[in-house]
Design a protein around this motif. Structure first.
Motif, short mmCIF file in Angstrom:
data_model
loop_
_atom_site.label_atom_id
_atom_site.label_comp_id
_atom_site.label_asym_id
_atom_site.label_seq_id
_atom_site.Cartn_x
_atom_site.Cartn_y
_atom_site.Cartn_z
N THR A 41 23.68 78.47 44.76
CA THR A 41 23.32 76.92 44.21
C THR A 41 21.95 76.81 44.88
N ASN A 42 21.46 75.49 44.64
CA ASN A 42 20.13 75.18 45.19
C ASN A 42 20.43 74.24 46.51
N LEU A 43 21.60 74.24 46.85
CA LEU A 43 22.07 73.48 48.17
C LEU A 43 21.84 74.24 49.31
N PRO A 44 21.07 73.93 50.41
CA PRO A 44 20.46 74.71 51.38
C PRO A 44 21.71 74.74 52.54
N PRO A 86 36.68 70.48 47.20
CA PRO A 86 35.73 70.79 46.69
C PRO A 86 34.27 70.12 46.78
N VAL A 87 33.19 70.93 46.74
CA VAL A 87 31.78 70.11 47.01
C VAL A 87 31.24 69.68 45.83
N HIS A 88 32.00 69.91 44.64
CA HIS A 88 31.12 69.49 43.30
C HIS A 88 31.93 69.63 42.05
N LEU A 89 32.24 68.76 41.43
CA LEU A 89 32.92 68.68 40.12
C LEU A 89 32.02 68.47 38.95
N GLY A 90 32.21 69.29 37.83
CA GLY A 90 31.24 68.90 36.61
C GLY A 90 30.39 69.67 36.63
N GLN A 120 23.56 70.43 38.18
CA GLN A 120 23.16 69.37 39.42
C GLN A 120 23.07 70.20 40.50
N ILE A 121 23.84 71.46 40.86
CA ILE A 121 23.68 72.06 42.10
C ILE A 121 22.89 73.62 41.73
N GLY A 122 22.05 73.63 40.73
CA GLY A 122 21.11 74.60 40.64
C GLY A 122 21.71 75.79 39.73
N PHE A 140 34.09 73.17 42.04
CA PHE A 140 33.40 74.21 42.93
C PHE A 140 33.80 74.01 44.29
N TRP A 141 33.96 74.99 44.95
CA TRP A 141 34.42 74.94 46.57
C TRP A 141 33.28 75.65 47.23
N ALA A 142 32.78 75.46 48.48
CA ALA A 142 32.02 76.07 49.38
C ALA A 142 32.71 77.66 49.49
N CYS A 143 31.87 78.55 49.64
CA CYS A 143 32.30 79.91 49.44
C CYS A 143 32.02 80.77 50.75
N GLY A 144 32.84 81.63 51.17
CA GLY A 144 32.38 82.46 52.32
C GLY A 144 31.58 83.72 52.04
N VAL A 145 31.02 83.68 50.71
CA VAL A 145 30.12 84.73 50.26
C VAL A 145 28.67 84.11 51.05
#
Length: 271
Positions: free
Chosen positions: A147-150, A190-194, A198-200, A223-228
């Motif tokens: 994503t574009n979220l740092p 989740p960190v984002h829906l839809g 919007q998250i890059g 969308f969930w934050a991911c361990g990758v």
């Protein structure tokens, strides 16, 4: 795709160790807590520990191994990280060089192991609530995206948040938020829906990791934050050697996901 129906984590790890299972672990191991893996030389471990502490949503720490010790007794009896994941990734100077099914020949006395929570751990609870997991139904690996979220940088380690995605009907997505909030050691809600833009994410059908999704009419991406996420940080940090799980190919622990918070932290999650 190699798929195991084993619900007993120890039996599943034995099957993996014996070479009988080498596929993604989603839907395997019953309700057991699953873990992402990062292995680094001791000289890089301090900065990586701080990355996890600064970014607990994508990097929830479950256990840290002693240097040179491939076991993680806090997570399961007889775990041997050299053999017990279906597939690994080997990184040298930030470049992916191999994806073996065993890392015994790479093991060194200075290596430190980090087990991080995984979103596969809450999928059993979602399934029991009647929320279908499309990647289980289709036998595919869950799609994952940069994503574009740092993230918050720590020493040499920095990079974007990586997310996993599951398509759901809106009503199921609302229930999933409530259920997953009870699993903070598995990335939580989740960190984002839809809208993925919007998250890059430019093309939802072209994930950076995993398989292309099957999104049907009336569904929205969740969308969930991911361990990758640490793997993106490894590319930036360029350590001489890093070993991780291959995306979707997790360490299956002995700990029931619903009891993980109390067992690993001594604090029961809020009801």
């Amino acid at each position: 795709m190699n798929k195991s129906g084993l619900s007993d984590p120890r039996q599943l790890r034995r099957e993996i160790r014996d070479g009988g299972f080498c596929g993604p672990t989603a839907g395997s191991g019953g309700d057991a807590l699953q873990a992402n893996l990062v292995i680094l030389a001791a000289e890089d471990a301090g900065d990586f520990m701080r990355l996890c502490q600064s970014n607990p949503r994508p990097c929830p720490l479950l256990a840290v191994g002693e240097p040179g010790d491939p076991s993680l007794p806090a997570l399961g009896q007889g775990i041997d990280l050299r053999h017990d994941l279906p597939r690994y990734r080997v990184w040298r100077e930030g470049e992916l060089t191999d994806e073996p099914t065993d890392i015994a020949d790479l093991w060194r006395d200075d290596l430190v192991s980090f087990a991080l929570g995984c979103s596969f751990s809450f999928e059993d609870a979602l399934t029991r609530a009647g929320i279908p997991m499309r990647h289980h139904q289709t036998g595919c690996n869950v799609p994952m995206y940069r994503t574009n979220l740092p993230t918050r940088a720590a020493g040499r380690f920095s990079g974007p948040l990586v997310v996993s995605m599951r398509p759901m009907r809106p009503a199921d997505a609302i229930e999933a938020v409530q259920i997953c909030a009870r699993f903070p050691l598995a990335h939580g809600a989740p960190v984002h829906l839809g809208d993925p833009a919007q998250i890059g994410i430019a093309d939802i059908m072209a994930p950076d990791y995993g398989d292309s999704p099957d999104i049907r009419d009336g569904e929205l991406p969740v969308f969930w934050a991911c361990g990758v996420t640490p793997q993106a940080a490894i590319v930036t940090a360029r350590p001489a050697l890093a070993i991780t799980h291959a995306p979707g190919h997790m360490l299956v622990t002995d700990i029931p996901a619903g009891r993980a918070e109390a067992m690993l932290t001594g604090v029961s999650p809020a009801e």
